[in-house]
Design a protein around this motif. Structure first.
Motif, PDB file in Angstrom:
ATOM      1  N   PRO A  36       0.825  -1.216   0.000  1.00 42.75           N
ATOM      2  CA  PRO A  36       0.000   0.000   0.000  1.00 42.75           C
ATOM      3  C   PRO A  36       0.861   1.269   0.000  1.00 42.75           C
ATOM      4  N   ILE A  37       0.353   2.329  -0.624  1.00 41.97           N
ATOM      5  CA  ILE A  37       1.084   3.595  -0.691  1.00 41.97           C
ATOM      6  C   ILE A  37       1.345   4.149   0.704  1.00 41.97           C
ATOM      7  N   TYR A  70       5.082   6.037   3.733  1.00 40.67           N
ATOM      8  CA  TYR A  70       5.145   7.306   4.455  1.00 40.67           C
ATOM      9  C   TYR A  70       5.013   7.138   5.970  1.00 40.67           C
ATOM     10  N   GLU A  71       4.459   6.025   6.418  1.00 36.08           N
ATOM     11  CA  GLU A  71       4.310   5.812   7.853  1.00 36.08           C
ATOM     12  C   GLU A  71       4.306   4.319   8.147  1.00 36.08           C
ATOM     13  N   THR A  72       4.463   4.020   9.421  1.00 37.09           N
ATOM     14  CA  THR A  72       4.522   2.622   9.841  1.00 37.09           C
ATOM     15  C   THR A  72       3.150   1.980   9.771  1.00 37.09           C
TER      16      THR A  72
END
Length: 374
Positions: free
Chosen positions: A52-53, A57-59
């Motif tokens: 997933p995108i 950007y985050e955990t």
């Protein structure tokens, strides 16, 4: 979906049980060809080719609900969890798609800390093995072994009987029961003696008509009502051994990495799973005798000296004894022979570890031979 999954980790046991029944209803009422996606989500499986995108950007944390239920703090939840897994493998139309994810967790239940749960799960797997024998896809495999009366070499033509290592610990041949069956003709067409027990599914003697059954509850599954749970555990039936053998190869190589883990809890659970896998795979586990011996040497030569966990020692001793009981002594000797070779590059502690593995192999072989002569 999130509300349903949160019920599986709720602090109240009744809600966790209700969540399992609701999850079963979802799997049975939805588009069954897509229900494998639900199971994959529950085991925290992620397709490496589909990221997933958001993960860039985050955990992103994924919860393995299967493992959480395997070690649930309430025995009633664990018992119903394993019964639910068996129910899925019986009732779901696409149960074959789910077997690779469900199977290791069933074997993990055989080492449950509650003896009643592990005993019940053994007989639940026996029921799955019976269904395996009745499956038309496996009819020829089962029929050939039964009609020709073929059995593995360690049984000495069916006379030896090794008690099942329930809980991941093998206690020798102190108390066990032999499985009987019709002895088919040998390779020249001669019928063997009636006392030469071959690969069958009948049990020598009676297990007792007063054997307990699955506890009666208002949320139990109908397929398991009245299932008897005898206290005496025999050799697994032919269908169960064949069914387990089709799945062991999926995880056995990864299991060797956890066996030598520095954490006692991980090594203990991995060792129990390895012992139970050997009990079902029996002589066919010879193909991994080199990896098993290497793991045992690493354990006894390295972290075993620093570990004071007696349970871990007991489980790994059982693995060594089961290897000796099921496998050809020549194969075990070939792996431990370098301990006596002066030109071998092995260290002193590794030689001592190999000698200990050899002693355990000999002990298991003697136990199997003794049961055949009894």
């Amino acid at each position: 979906g999130r509300s349903l999954m949160s019920c599986l980790v709720h602090q109240h046991a009744k809600l966790r049980i209700a969540g399992l029944r609701a999850m079963t209803a979802v799997l049975l009422t939805g588009q069954w060809k897509h229900s494998h996606e639900v199971v994959q989500h529950m085991v925290a499986w992620q397709d490496p080719n589909s990221v997933p995108i958001k993960a860039f950007y985050e955990t992103v944390t994924r919860v393995n609900y299967f493992s959480s239920l395997d070690f649930d703090r309430h025995p009633a939840v664990r018992r119903f969890w394993y019964e639910t897994l068996v129910h899925w493998l019986i009732a779901l139309p696409d149960k074959v798609d789910h077997e690779p994810h469900i199977f290791p967790h069933l074997l993990t239940g055989l080492a449950d800390e509650n003896d009643e749960i592990s005993l019940e799960l053994f007989w639940l797997i026996e029921k799955l093995g019976e269904n395996y024998e009745l499956d038309p896809e496996h009819e020829k495999e089962i029929r050939d072994q039964k009609q020709y009366g073929w059995d593995q070499g360690w049984t000495y033509s069916g006379r030896a009987h090794i008690p099942f290592p329930l809980g991941g610990v093998w206690n020798g041949c102190g108390s066990s029961v032999r499985r009987l069956g019709r002895a088919g003709p040998d390779f020249v067409g001669q019928l063997s003696d009636a006392s030469m027990y071959q690969a069958g599914d009948d049990i020598e003697g009676e297990l007792g008509d007063d054997a307990p059954t699955v506890p009666s509850r208002d949320y139990e599954w109908p397929e398991l009502v009245g299932l008897k749970i005898p206290r005496v555990v025999p050799r697994p039936r032919l269908g169960a051994r064949c069914w387990v053998g089709t799945h062991v190869r999926r995880y056995i190589l990864a299991l060797f990495n956890d066996v030598v883990d520095f954490r006692d809890c991980t090594a203990l659970n991995a060792g129990k799973l390895l012992a139970i896998s050997l009990a079902y795979h029996e002589e066919r586990g010879t193909e991994w005798v080199q990896q098993i011996t290497s793991c045992l040497v690493k354990f006894y030569a390295g972290r075993a000296r620093a570990s004071g966990n007696r349970d871990v020692f007991e489980v790994f001793d059982s693995v060594g004894q089961l290897c000796g009981a099921f496998m050809d002594p020549a194969s075990c000797w070939q792996q431990t022979q370098p301990a006596f070779d002066p030109s071998s590059p092995l260290q002193y502690d590794q030689r001592i570890a190999l000698l200990r593995v050899l002693a355990l192999n000999i002990q298991g072989s003697i136990e199997a031979l003794g049961s055949a002569m009894a």
